[in-house]
Motif scaffolding. Sequence first.
Motif, PDB file in Angstrom:
ATOM      1  N   GLU A  74      41.621  46.037  37.682  1.00  0.00           N
ATOM      2  CA  GLU A  74      42.069  46.013  36.347  1.00  0.00           C
ATOM      3  C   GLU A  74      41.620  44.600  35.445  1.00  0.00           C
ATOM      4  N   GLN A 118      48.344  52.679  33.328  1.00  0.00           N
ATOM      5  CA  GLN A 118      47.641  51.326  33.819  1.00  0.00           C
ATOM      6  C   GLN A 118      46.631  51.282  32.484  1.00  0.00           C
ATOM      7  N   GLU A 152      48.166  50.158  29.380  1.00  0.00           N
ATOM      8  CA  GLU A 152      48.298  48.454  29.429  1.00  0.00           C
ATOM      9  C   GLU A 152      46.844  47.923  29.286  1.00  0.00           C
TER      10      GLU A 152
END
Length: 173
Positions: free
Chosen positions: A145, A92, A95
Amino acid sequence: MIPVKIFCGCGQKYAFEVEPVNNLMPVPVACPVCKRDGTAAANEILARILKGKTQPLPPPSVNNLLNSVQARLEPHLVDALKSAVVQELAAQRKELIAAQQAAAAELTELAHRLETVQTPLLDRLQTYEQRIQELERDLADQSKENRELLKLKIDLLRQQIQTEQGASRVNFN
Ligand SMILES: [Zn+2]
């Protein structure tokens, strides 16, 4: 050490921790009450647990599930889940960095577009403010996020506004 719980045919439950040898019980076990042999049952339990340990990592949703299921899981399974989550978080983070770069590129593109069409400073600032308001509306119901990314976009826009205001002040002097 692997915790093994056996439910004997006599109704007695007994549990112990064992270091398996070749995935099997290193010594025989027997029910403390009826003395019935529990080695075969223990070997089955070990096989099930050890098979679980070599299976592929759980899908990303494990991240959300972890808190809710932790209380119901054996400690060694919790550890396996945690290490899966660590790998998931690393992915993550990658990303997020890519998304941050995309956000910076997006702003550069917006600034460039406004410059190309010779948009007056006030209109440009208004466009940035509008974009900030859109992003702030999006902030409300986003995952963590996404929230971080939206905040970053808003910060970038605020910096851009300061830069352009600063530049124009210099021009006017
Ligand atoms: Zn028994």
